[in-house]
Scaffold this motif. Sequence first.
Motif, PDB file in Angstrom:
ATOM      1  N   UNK A   1     -36.839  11.799  37.213  1.00  0.00           N
ATOM      2  CA  UNK A   1     -37.256  11.655  35.818  1.00  0.00           C
ATOM      3  C   UNK A   1     -36.041  11.612  34.892  1.00  0.00           C
ATOM      4  N   UNK A   2     -35.066  12.485  35.122  1.00  0.00           N
ATOM      5  CA  UNK A   2     -33.875  12.510  34.284  1.00  0.00           C
ATOM      6  C   UNK A   2     -33.095  11.209  34.345  1.00  0.00           C
ATOM      7  N   UNK A   3     -32.969  10.635  35.534  1.00  0.00           N
ATOM      8  CA  UNK A   3     -32.260   9.358  35.676  1.00  0.00           C
ATOM      9  C   UNK A   3     -32.973   8.265  34.894  1.00  0.00           C
TER      10      UNK A   3
ATOM     11  N   UNK B   1     -24.264   7.701  31.711  1.00  0.00           N
ATOM     12  CA  UNK B   1     -22.837   7.372  31.746  1.00  0.00           C
ATOM     13  C   UNK B   1     -22.577   6.127  32.592  1.00  0.00           C
ATOM     14  N   UNK B   2     -23.162   6.093  33.787  1.00  0.00           N
ATOM     15  CA  UNK B   2     -22.928   4.978  34.699  1.00  0.00           C
ATOM     16  C   UNK B   2     -23.460   3.662  34.139  1.00  0.00           C
ATOM     17  N   UNK B   3     -24.717   3.663  33.706  1.00  0.00           N
ATOM     18  CA  UNK B   3     -25.322   2.411  33.278  1.00  0.00           C
ATOM     19  C   UNK B   3     -24.885   2.007  31.867  1.00  0.00           C
ATOM     20  N   UNK B   4     -24.426   2.966  31.058  1.00  0.00           N
ATOM     21  CA  UNK B   4     -23.824   2.603  29.781  1.00  0.00           C
ATOM     22  C   UNK B   4     -22.567   1.773  29.995  1.00  0.00           C
ATOM     23  N   UNK B   5     -21.762   2.180  30.968  1.00  0.00           N
ATOM     24  CA  UNK B   5     -20.556   1.417  31.308  1.00  0.00           C
ATOM     25  C   UNK B   5     -20.916   0.041  31.868  1.00  0.00           C
TER      26      UNK B   5
ATOM     27  N   UNK C   1     -22.231   0.443  24.707  1.00  0.00           N
ATOM     28  CA  UNK C   1     -22.849   0.966  25.920  1.00  0.00           C
ATOM     29  C   UNK C   1     -22.047   2.087  26.544  1.00  0.00           C
ATOM     30  N   UNK C   2     -20.728   1.862  26.689  1.00  0.00           N
ATOM     31  CA  UNK C   2     -19.920   2.898  27.335  1.00  0.00           C
ATOM     32  C   UNK C   2     -19.729   4.108  26.446  1.00  0.00           C
ATOM     33  N   UNK C   3     -19.690   3.892  25.123  1.00  0.00           N
ATOM     34  CA  UNK C   3     -19.615   5.040  24.226  1.00  0.00           C
ATOM     35  C   UNK C   3     -20.959   5.761  24.161  1.00  0.00           C
ATOM     36  N   UNK C   4     -22.052   4.986  24.235  1.00  0.00           N
ATOM     37  CA  UNK C   4     -23.372   5.609  24.273  1.00  0.00           C
ATOM     38  C   UNK C   4     -23.507   6.480  25.519  1.00  0.00           C
ATOM     39  N   UNK C   5     -22.796   6.088  26.581  1.00  0.00           N
ATOM     40  CA  UNK C   5     -22.783   6.935  27.763  1.00  0.00           C
ATOM     41  C   UNK C   5     -22.196   8.306  27.462  1.00  0.00           C
TER      42      UNK C   5
ATOM     43  N   UNK D   1     -21.085  -5.875  31.644  1.00  0.00           N
ATOM     44  CA  UNK D   1     -21.825  -7.096  31.959  1.00  0.00           C
ATOM     45  C   UNK D   1     -22.548  -7.699  30.760  1.00  0.00           C
ATOM     46  N   UNK D   2     -22.843  -6.883  29.758  1.00  0.00           N
ATOM     47  CA  UNK D   2     -23.571  -7.377  28.596  1.00  0.00           C
ATOM     48  C   UNK D   2     -25.061  -7.545  28.830  1.00  0.00           C
ATOM     49  N   UNK D   3     -25.571  -7.098  29.965  1.00  0.00           N
ATOM     50  CA  UNK D   3     -27.005  -7.191  30.270  1.00  0.00           C
ATOM     51  C   UNK D   3     -27.611  -5.795  30.256  1.00  0.00           C
ATOM     52  N   UNK D   4     -28.826  -5.676  29.729  1.00  0.00           N
ATOM     53  CA  UNK D   4     -29.434  -4.362  29.563  1.00  0.00           C
ATOM     54  C   UNK D   4     -30.885  -4.276  30.038  1.00  0.00           C
TER      55      UNK D   4
END
Length: 533
Positions: free
Chosen positions: A381-383, A332-336, A147-151, A341-344
């Motif tokens: 839209x971007x978010x 970036x924020x939600x990837x971290x 997740x954080x790397x995907x960010x 948390x392990x929840x998506x």
Amino acid sequence: MSRASRTPREPIKEGSMTHRQVLEALSGLLLGMFVSILANTVVSTSLPLILSDLKGSQSAYTWVVTATLLATTVSTPIWGKFADLFNRKLLIQLALGVFVIGSALAGFSQDAGTLIAFRVLQGLGAGGLVALSQIIMADIISPRERGRYAGLFGAVMALGTIGGPLLGGVVTDAFGWRWNFFIALPVTIVAIVLLQRTLHLPPRVKRVVRIDYLGAALITSGVSLLLIWVTLAGSQFEWLSLTSWAMVIGAVVLLVVAIIVEFRAPEPIIPLSLFRNHTFSLSTVASLAVGVSLFGTSVYLSQYMQLARGATPTQSGLLTIPMMGGLLISSTLFGTVISRRGTWKSIMVSGSVLMLAGTTLLGTLDVNTSLVFVGVYMFILGAGVGMVMQNLVLVVQNTIEVRHLGVATSSVTFFRSLGGAVGVSVMGSILGSVVAAQITSRVAALSPANQADAGRLLGDGVIPQVNLLPDLLRIIVETAYGSGVGTIFLVSAPLALVTLVTVSMLPNHALGTETGIDRARDTNLVPAPEPTP
């Protein structure tokens, strides 16, 4: 031991590579992803000028974009299948090589036809870059940590999409539009060198390889014919004409035969058994709509800024920053957050709601809409796109069998590109029809002398340079493009609703903690590491 206290070369959770090695390898992957995005975005702000210089029409404008998306779309599943069969490091370097040759040739284009042809070559390389970078990322990083790397991938995507139009505008204003294609060359060469020096993947266990050439040819032909029909219908021939019916029936027949072949092939390009996985099947549907939002907005918002609001290419790039800023921040924020948390699922559902809201709000655009409101709509839209797009790939990689990791990853990307290509084509056709109808109706109310000027300046169907038109005709053109762009976003809003529904139905599986390499060793797809003395 805490992560902070580990030495740079100590193996960590990401697999057989150390944390430092993962970051080094990602630098090459990120550069590869960056240049593939740059191929589309760097020319988006200057396309009106490019097509005006090359005497291209609105149809050619759409084709310059669609040709790259088409080539990217049809080649993505093939690259993904090759990733399950051959050396992935060699494949991504080959994709970079194809891309850099296409970029160099596109810079020497002398007419719209040659530009479109070289953009196809760019697209073939970009298809490999987009698919293989995500596949290799899954090899070296576990789903929980991804997740954080995907960010980072989301941030690079946002940087390429933000910086591309801005850079393209500056380069076009300062040096000419041809340099838009040349600036990617040094970045591509650096990416090839970085991958050679930093990417270390274990060899795959050798086995008899059977490439499904017939399936690849049928899928490519069927999808290409379908996209060509979508692009040409409504402009070159009527939607319900004999030509239209022939192309649709031909595409359907090719794809049906492709499905039959894929059922029987020992190594199918797209294994149909993947669709039994609910996460995979729902993610592919959601990716179609995400592709429309991602590619459609980047193309037609630039056209709106220049043809409806009188912006220069550089100004257009600056004015589209809010959308990619939203994508950068949210990915970036939600990837971290996902890694921590392990929840998506709640994050993806919320992102889908933002996509629907942003697309609907952009459907209200006209020539008089405040640019502040336009920026807010783009940011929303971007978010939403940033919260959904990369995570669709993540949840598929988390649940799919490791032997199908490459083709499953590329299939999600394939459907996203397919949605983008079809969406851009359909939106372009609708925009052309709306603009032509509005200009015709408004010109009919002018005096005979002004009608003659309109016929001379606008009658050939070539995209005009708005700032060179007389004030009366400029206002007519700006008004037509302003309401036309709003119309195409309103038409695409139901697709955002499809994304919301499908994401809500995704099974809420927990994220795994093994890398793709670890999972491949468990199933004997790669040899076990030699014991450390």
